[in-house]
Enzyme design. Structure first.
Site, PDB file in Angstrom:
ATOM      1  N   GLY A   8      38.944  44.378  28.546  1.00 41.64           N
ATOM      2  CA  GLY A   8      38.359  44.700  29.870  1.00 41.64           C
ATOM      3  C   GLY A   8      38.492  46.117  29.814  1.00 41.64           C
ATOM      4  N   ASN A  11      36.537  49.141  35.357  1.00 44.73           N
ATOM      5  CA  ASN A  11      37.120  50.727  35.994  1.00 44.73           C
ATOM      6  C   ASN A  11      38.508  50.996  35.455  1.00 44.73           C
ATOM      7  OD1 ASN A  11      35.018  51.485  37.545  1.00 44.73           O
ATOM      8  ND2 ASN A  11      35.736  50.436  39.165  1.00 44.73           N
ATOM      9  N   ARG A  81      39.290  40.051  43.882  1.00 40.36           N
ATOM     10  CA  ARG A  81      39.155  39.046  44.684  1.00 40.36           C
ATOM     11  C   ARG A  81      37.968  39.169  45.775  1.00 40.36           C
ATOM     12  NH1 ARG A  81      43.504  37.043  49.192  1.00 40.36           N
ATOM     13  NH2 ARG A  81      44.807  38.649  48.688  1.00 40.36           N
ATOM     14  N   VAL A 117      48.049  43.860  33.070  1.00 33.76           N
ATOM     15  CA  VAL A 117      47.790  44.597  34.390  1.00 33.76           C
ATOM     16  C   VAL A 117      47.019  43.710  35.218  1.00 33.76           C
ATOM     17  CG1 VAL A 117      46.520  46.646  35.209  1.00 33.76           C
ATOM     18  CG2 VAL A 117      47.425  46.633  32.771  1.00 33.76           C
ATOM     19  N   THR A 118      46.151  42.581  34.900  1.00 33.03           N
ATOM     20  CA  THR A 118      45.214  41.852  35.594  1.00 33.03           C
ATOM     21  C   THR A 118      46.259  41.182  36.690  1.00 33.03           C
ATOM     22  OG1 THR A 118      44.042  41.343  33.704  1.00 33.03           O
ATOM     23  CG2 THR A 118      43.918  39.582  35.591  1.00 33.03           C
ATOM     24  N   ASN A 119      45.450  41.407  37.901  1.00 36.79           N
ATOM     25  CA  ASN A 119      46.403  40.695  39.195  1.00 36.79           C
ATOM     26  C   ASN A 119      45.771  39.241  39.158  1.00 36.79           C
ATOM     27  OD1 ASN A 119      47.768  42.708  40.358  1.00 36.79           O
ATOM     28  ND2 ASN A 119      45.969  43.666  41.061  1.00 36.79           N
ATOM     29  N   HIS A 174      54.533  42.914  42.937  1.00 41.02           N
ATOM     30  CA  HIS A 174      53.298  44.079  42.769  1.00 41.02           C
ATOM     31  C   HIS A 174      52.594  43.654  43.837  1.00 41.02           C
ATOM     32  CE1 HIS A 174      50.778  46.756  41.974  1.00 41.02           C
ATOM     33  NE2 HIS A 174      49.853  46.178  41.762  1.00 41.02           N
TER      34      HIS A 174
HETATM   35  N1  LIG Z   1      48.275  46.064  38.191  1.00 43.02           N
HETATM   36  C1  LIG Z   1      48.139  47.059  38.636  1.00 43.02           C
HETATM   37  O1  LIG Z   1      48.850  47.899  39.298  1.00 43.02           O
HETATM   38  C2  LIG Z   1      46.639  46.982  38.821  1.00 43.02           C
HETATM   39  C3  LIG Z   1      46.146  48.266  39.303  1.00 43.02           C
HETATM   40  C4  LIG Z   1      44.630  47.853  39.596  1.00 43.02           C
HETATM   41  C5  LIG Z   1      43.619  46.784  38.869  1.00 43.02           C
HETATM   42  N2  LIG Z   1      44.425  45.860  38.568  1.00 43.02           N
HETATM   43  C6  LIG Z   1      43.810  44.678  38.212  1.00 43.02           C
HETATM   44  O2  LIG Z   1      43.280  44.880  37.043  1.00 43.02           O
HETATM   45  C7  LIG Z   1      42.106  44.060  36.882  1.00 43.02           C
HETATM   46  C8  LIG Z   1      40.853  44.956  36.224  1.00 43.02           C
HETATM   47  O3  LIG Z   1      40.477  45.678  37.718  1.00 43.02           O
HETATM   48  P1  LIG Z   1      39.149  46.716  37.412  1.00 43.02           P
HETATM   49  O4  LIG Z   1      39.071  47.340  38.665  1.00 43.02           O
HETATM   50  O5  LIG Z   1      39.022  47.244  36.120  1.00 43.02           O
HETATM   51  O6  LIG Z   1      38.166  45.415  37.530  1.00 43.02           O
HETATM   52  P2  LIG Z   1      36.485  45.548  36.853  1.00 43.02           P
HETATM   53  O7  LIG Z   1      35.672  44.456  37.529  1.00 43.02           O
HETATM   54  O8  LIG Z   1      36.050  46.954  36.865  1.00 43.02           O
HETATM   55  O9  LIG Z   1      36.761  45.402  35.072  1.00 43.02           O
HETATM   56  C9  LIG Z   1      37.322  43.844  34.872  1.00 43.02           C
HETATM   57  C10 LIG Z   1      36.730  43.903  33.580  1.00 43.02           C
HETATM   58  O10 LIG Z   1      37.151  42.774  32.862  1.00 43.02           O
HETATM   59  C11 LIG Z   1      35.913  41.988  32.175  1.00 43.02           C
HETATM   60  N3  LIG Z   1      36.211  40.637  31.836  1.00 43.02           N
HETATM   61  C12 LIG Z   1      36.244  39.457  32.523  1.00 43.02           C
HETATM   62  N4  LIG Z   1      36.657  38.437  32.080  1.00 43.02           N
HETATM   63  C13 LIG Z   1      36.941  38.808  30.746  1.00 43.02           C
HETATM   64  C14 LIG Z   1      37.400  37.844  29.670  1.00 43.02           C
HETATM   65  N5  LIG Z   1      37.562  36.752  29.534  1.00 43.02           N
HETATM   66  N6  LIG Z   1      37.498  38.593  28.265  1.00 43.02           N
HETATM   67  C15 LIG Z   1      37.415  40.113  28.296  1.00 43.02           C
HETATM   68  N7  LIG Z   1      36.938  40.792  29.394  1.00 43.02           N
HETATM   69  C16 LIG Z   1      36.601  39.968  30.553  1.00 43.02           C
HETATM   70  C17 LIG Z   1      34.639  42.270  33.032  1.00 43.02           C
HETATM   71  O11 LIG Z   1      33.537  41.863  32.250  1.00 43.02           O
HETATM   72  C18 LIG Z   1      35.028  43.579  33.547  1.00 43.02           C
HETATM   73  O12 LIG Z   1      34.302  44.705  32.585  1.00 43.02           O
HETATM   74  C19 LIG Z   1      41.996  43.365  38.006  1.00 43.02           C
HETATM   75  O13 LIG Z   1      42.634  42.075  38.017  1.00 43.02           O
HETATM   76  C20 LIG Z   1      42.598  44.252  39.245  1.00 43.02           C
HETATM   77  O14 LIG Z   1      43.272  43.445  40.061  1.00 43.02           O
HETATM   78  C21 LIG Z   1      45.833  45.745  38.540  1.00 43.02           C
END
Ligand SMILES: NC(=O)c1ccc[n+]([C@@H]2O[C@H](COP(=O)([O-])OP(=O)(O)OC[C@H]3O[C@@H](n4cnc5c(N)ncnc54)[C@H](O)[C@@H]3O)[C@@H](O)[C@H]2O)c1
Length: 308
Positions: A8, A11, A81, A117-119, A174
């Site tokens: 991923g 951001n 979401r 990390v994914t939610n 979380h």
């Molecule tokens: N655990 C935590 O504390 C925490 C904190 C912040 C964000 N998050 C979660 O982290 C995740 C990413 O957040 P973000 O802000 O970077 O989102 P983002 O949309 O900026 O990035 C997500 C990336 O995942 C990629 N992606 C989607 N499906 C994929 C797959 N099958 N294989 C590979 N890559 C794929 C997308 O193309 C995108 O570039 C979200 O689920 C968010 O909720 C968790």
């Protein structure tokens, strides 16, 4: 040289890669399904290296062959979401992403420590551990680490003191049922319960619980990524340097805190093997009650997962 993969390149993923590159933590691979994005971001980061003076190599890719031999894999792939989407919809979409990513990790990097990390974090970590064919201690989640760094920040702001002296502890899920623990949150060893009145502590606890939402409200279309990336970096560093630091991690419970067969946030020792120990803290009756609510909520999300 250690090899660290981040799945991923959004951001959170790309910012984590930047932080880890600047700390020269290893060779980095950033993988995404979108063609061009990981390659472009990796090249951009490589071109920062002469000025920021790091020798880490960064590769951007769409090909799982490139993750072969990774010591650590961090999963940040997912969709956020969107308006109109409920928790169940998000759970389903991100479940499919986690299944796909973990099937590939099993094939190409079976010896890695995997950090999810994914939610929604707790059920996604559980799902990852079911799909990955590896011991439970090698799969854990980053959630409480972020919640704790937020709590620490708010404590420092309130006391007008250095963040460097603060160590905060947040356990449970979380989400808004997380449990910040004031008696285990200290300033140079002094519990904050000695430094602030109950109402002030409650305000900081509430702000911590709403910490993610507070940032989403500013961004409107997106969620936090600097502190999440810092939290990832802190956890990965403890694994690759085998530092055995103690920090909140979403770990697999086998009787700790009275729960079995569920992932939840707890203080854990993080080293080369992943979660090497879990610390079973003494909680007040009220805190035990809140932790039960939190864990029951995780269990109900796990029940929604389609595990074959
Ligand atoms: N655990 C935590 O504390 C925490 C904190 C912040 C964000 N998050 C979660 O982290 C995740 C990413 O957040 P973000 O802000 O970077 O989102 P983002 O949309 O900026 O990035 C997500 C990336 O995942 C990629 N992606 C989607 N499906 C994929 C797959 N099958 N294989 C590979 N890559 C794929 C997308 O193309 C995108 O570039 C979200 O689920 C968010 O909720 C968790």
């Amino acid at each position: 040289m250690k090899k660290i993969t981040v799945i991923g390149a959004g951001n959170v993923g790309a910012t984590a890669v930047q932080r880890m590159a600047e700390l020269e933590m290893g060779d980095l691979v950033m993988l995404d399904i979108v063609e061009g994005i990981p390659q472009g971001k990796a090249l951009d980061l490589m071109q920062s290296a002469p000025l920021m003076e790091y020798d880490s190599h960064i590769r951007g890719t769409n090909d799982y062959n490139d993750i072969t031999g990774s010591d650590v894999v961090v999963i940040t792939a997912g969709v956020p979401r969107k308006p109109g989407m409920d928790r169940k919809d998000l759970l389903k979409i991100n479940s499919n992403i986690i299944k796909d990513v973990c099937t590939n990790i099993t094939e190409y990097a079976p010896d890695a420590v995997v950090i999810v990390v994914t939610n929604p974090l707790d059920p996604m970590t559980y799902l990852a551990s079911r799909v990955l064919d590896m011991p439970d201690n090698r799969v854990f989640g980053m959630g409480g680490m972020l919640d704790s760094t937020r709590f620490a920040t708010f404590v420092a702001m309130e006391l007008g003191c250095s963040v460097k002296d603060i160590s905060a502890m947040v356990i449970g899920s979380h989400d808004n049922l997380m449990l910040p623990l004031p008696q285990y949150t200290t300033v140079s060893g002094i519990p904050i319960t000695e430094l602030m009145d109950e109402d002030t502590i409650q305000e900081l606890v509430d702000r911590t619980i709403n910490g993610g939402a507070e940032i989403v409200k500013y961004f409107k279309n997106g969620s936090a990524f600097y502190a999440p990336a810092a939290s990832i970096t802190h956890m990965v560093e403890s694994v690759i340097r085998d530092s055995k630091r103690i920090m909140p991690a979403t770990a697999y419970l086998k009787g700790e805190y009275g729960y079995d067969g569920v992932y939840a946030g707890v203080p854990a020792k993080i080293g080369r093997e992943g979660v090497e120990d879990i610390i079973d803290l003494k909680l007040s009756d009220k805190q035990k009650e809140l932790l039960t609510k939190s864990v029951v909520n995780i269990q109900s999300s796990i029940e929604l997962l389609e595990l074959e």
